[in-house]
Write a protein that holds these residues in place. Structure first.
Motif, PDB file in Angstrom:
ATOM      1  N   ASN A  66      34.641 111.008   9.806  1.00  0.00           N
ATOM      2  CA  ASN A  66      33.293 111.590   9.868  1.00  0.00           C
ATOM      3  C   ASN A  66      32.751 111.889   8.473  1.00  0.00           C
ATOM      4  O   ASN A  66      31.556 111.727   8.222  1.00  0.00           O
ATOM      5  CB  ASN A  66      33.316 112.891  10.683  1.00  0.00           C
ATOM      6  CG  ASN A  66      33.692 112.617  12.130  1.00  0.00           C
ATOM      7  OD1 ASN A  66      32.923 111.997  12.860  1.00  0.00           O
ATOM      8  ND2 ASN A  66      34.882 113.034  12.536  1.00  0.00           N
ATOM      9  N   THR A  67      33.620 112.334   7.586  1.00  0.00           N
ATOM     10  CA  THR A  67      33.182 112.682   6.231  1.00  0.00           C
ATOM     11  C   THR A  67      32.696 111.444   5.487  1.00  0.00           C
ATOM     12  O   THR A  67      31.656 111.462   4.835  1.00  0.00           O
ATOM     13  CB  THR A  67      34.356 113.331   5.455  1.00  0.00           C
ATOM     14  OG1 THR A  67      34.971 114.309   6.295  1.00  0.00           O
ATOM     15  CG2 THR A  67      33.873 113.974   4.180  1.00  0.00           C
ATOM     16  N   GLY A 156      42.591 114.401   6.457  1.00  0.00           N
ATOM     17  CA  GLY A 156      42.511 114.910   7.823  1.00  0.00           C
ATOM     18  C   GLY A 156      43.562 115.934   8.164  1.00  0.00           C
ATOM     19  O   GLY A 156      44.599 116.043   7.494  1.00  0.00           O
ATOM     20  N   GLU A 183      46.762 114.542   6.212  1.00  0.00           N
ATOM     21  CA  GLU A 183      46.779 113.102   6.489  1.00  0.00           C
ATOM     22  C   GLU A 183      45.737 112.407   5.627  1.00  0.00           C
ATOM     23  O   GLU A 183      44.670 112.950   5.362  1.00  0.00           O
ATOM     24  CB  GLU A 183      46.474 112.881   7.971  1.00  0.00           C
ATOM     25  CG  GLU A 183      46.544 111.432   8.439  1.00  0.00           C
ATOM     26  CD  GLU A 183      45.266 110.664   8.181  1.00  0.00           C
ATOM     27  OE1 GLU A 183      45.280 109.433   8.354  1.00  0.00           O
ATOM     28  OE2 GLU A 183      44.252 111.274   7.757  1.00  0.00           O
ATOM     29  N   PHE A 185      44.433 108.110   5.053  1.00  0.00           N
ATOM     30  CA  PHE A 185      44.558 106.680   5.389  1.00  0.00           C
ATOM     31  C   PHE A 185      45.841 106.299   6.144  1.00  0.00           C
ATOM     32  O   PHE A 185      46.508 105.325   5.834  1.00  0.00           O
ATOM     33  CB  PHE A 185      44.346 105.767   4.161  1.00  0.00           C
ATOM     34  CG  PHE A 185      44.988 106.236   2.887  1.00  0.00           C
ATOM     35  CD1 PHE A 185      44.305 107.064   2.029  1.00  0.00           C
ATOM     36  CD2 PHE A 185      46.267 105.838   2.554  1.00  0.00           C
ATOM     37  CE1 PHE A 185      44.891 107.511   0.869  1.00  0.00           C
ATOM     38  CE2 PHE A 185      46.867 106.270   1.388  1.00  0.00           C
ATOM     39  CZ  PHE A 185      46.174 107.110   0.545  1.00  0.00           C
ATOM     40  N   LYS A 224      40.403 122.579   6.508  1.00  0.00           N
ATOM     41  CA  LYS A 224      41.160 121.506   5.861  1.00  0.00           C
ATOM     42  C   LYS A 224      41.902 121.963   4.597  1.00  0.00           C
ATOM     43  O   LYS A 224      42.467 121.135   3.875  1.00  0.00           O
ATOM     44  CB  LYS A 224      40.229 120.341   5.504  1.00  0.00           C
ATOM     45  CG  LYS A 224      39.923 119.424   6.691  1.00  0.00           C
ATOM     46  CD  LYS A 224      39.278 118.133   6.259  1.00  0.00           C
ATOM     47  CE  LYS A 224      38.939 117.280   7.476  1.00  0.00           C
ATOM     48  NZ  LYS A 224      38.150 116.103   7.099  1.00  0.00           N
TER      49      LYS A 224
HETATM   50  C1  BG6 Z   1      40.352 108.667   8.583  1.00  0.00           C
HETATM   51  C2  BG6 Z   1      40.842 108.295   7.243  1.00  0.00           C
HETATM   52  O1  BG6 Z   1      39.588 107.632   9.114  1.00  0.00           O
HETATM   53  O2  BG6 Z   1      39.588 109.854   8.494  1.00  0.00           O
HETATM   54  C3  BG6 Z   1      41.668 109.403   6.700  1.00  0.00           C
HETATM   55  O3  BG6 Z   1      41.607 107.114   7.280  1.00  0.00           O
HETATM   56  C4  BG6 Z   1      41.042 110.756   6.822  1.00  0.00           C
HETATM   57  O4  BG6 Z   1      41.932 109.127   5.351  1.00  0.00           O
HETATM   58  C5  BG6 Z   1      40.314 110.979   8.102  1.00  0.00           C
HETATM   59  O5  BG6 Z   1      42.043 111.723   6.717  1.00  0.00           O
HETATM   60  C6  BG6 Z   1      39.396 112.184   8.003  1.00  0.00           C
HETATM   61  O6  BG6 Z   1      38.466 112.215   9.024  1.00  0.00           O
HETATM   62  P1  BG6 Z   1      37.281 113.254   9.111  1.00  0.00           P
HETATM   63  O7  BG6 Z   1      36.601 112.879  10.392  1.00  0.00           O
HETATM   64  O8  BG6 Z   1      37.893 114.607   9.149  1.00  0.00           O
HETATM   65  O9  BG6 Z   1      36.421 113.048   7.919  1.00  0.00           O
END
Ligand code: BG6
Length: 254
Positions: A66-67, A156, A183, A185, A224
């Motif tokens: 989402n980010t 994440g 987390e 990638f 986070k």
């Molecule tokens: C994933 C990425 O798609 O989104 C990760 O591969 C990341 O690197 C994660 O940790 C974060 O997601 P969001 O939705 O919290 O921005």
């Protein structure tokens, strides 16, 4: 600016940069967990930051999330010659809107750059991964990804990411047993920054990170804080773009 000065964001950036041992830290005001305006602002500032370096590189790899989707939304249309946008890894089982492929294509579209995508299924066995990495169509793309000059990734929370990637109970059990906190990638890190699990996929490997000129992480929100800390400990992030909520929580200054 004046507002940043009054809010002490410059000092907060310096403190976080020292604490996390990251060269370049950018903090936006607010907390994206509770403030939709801050969420947009994080994307906007990250897009501005990219604008400063974009003319100096030929390849950029991006993750999903989402980010990163918000970041892609804020990239201003431009005409950049000779630029290739790639997904960092494939098959991570996310919703289409927030998949790395979708985000890479969107960024490329805005910048008038080219893109290559990784069309791979979500759940892959070891043997199909081995086959795919040697596939004559896929191997060259993986090679390009491994040589990327810039990586832009999200960070994440492990349990949310396990759920989003539909990992089995067994896999989640494995993850929690090692006290995973962050987390990125597809790799799951404990609080020391060690990798304790990685979801099966192809593309960028953790060992490729050392060769990448500029690794930029975008992640905010108090929720986070531990994830950012854990992933940062792994030591590959050159630039962190975050928010006050995460920064204050990490530094325990409220
Ligand atoms: C994933 C990425 O798609 O989104 C990760 O591969 C990341 O690197 C994660 O940790 C974060 O997601 P969001 O939705 O919290 O921005």
């Amino acid at each position: 600016s004046l507002v940043r000065g009054i809010k002490g964001l410059d000092n907060l950036e310096k403190a976080l940069s020292t604490y996390l041992n990251i060269k370049n830290v950018i903090i936006i005001t607010g907390d994206i967990d509770s403030d939709p305006f801050a969420k947009e602002e994080l994307g906007r500032v990250a897009a501005l930051n990219l604008d400063k370096i974009i003319e100096t590189v030929k390849t950029i790899a991006v993750t999903g999330g989402n980010t990163l989707a918000e970041f892609a939304n804020h990239i201003v249309s431009e005409n950049i010659q000779d630029l290739l946008i790639l997904p960092a890894r494939g098959g991570l089982g996310e919703k289409v809107e927030i998949q790395a492929n979708t985000i890479a294509a969107k960024i490329a579209d805005k910048l008038n750059a080219s893109y290559r995508l990784l069309h791979v299924p979500d759940h892959m066995s070891k043997s199909s991964i081995e086959q795919l990495v040697n596939d004559p169509y896929i191997a060259p793309i993986i090679n390009l990804i491994k040589q990327t000059e810039i990586l832009i990734h999200g960070i994440g929370n492990p349990l949310e990411m396990a759920e989003r990637r539909k990992l089995s109970l067994e896999e989640v059990d494995n993850i929690t047993q090692y006290d995973v906190q962050g987390e990125a990638f597809g790799y799951f890190f404990n609080k020391k920054g060690d990798i304790v699990y990685s979801s099966p996929s192809i593309g960028l490997n953790i060992n490729d990170l050392g060769k990448i000129k500029n690794v930029i992480a975008i992640a905010g929100g108090k929720s986070k804080a531990l994830a950012i800390k854990a992933v940062t400990k792994a030591g590959f992030i050159d630039c962190l773009i975050t928010d006050e909520g995460a920064a204050r929580s990490i530094l325990e200054i409220f």
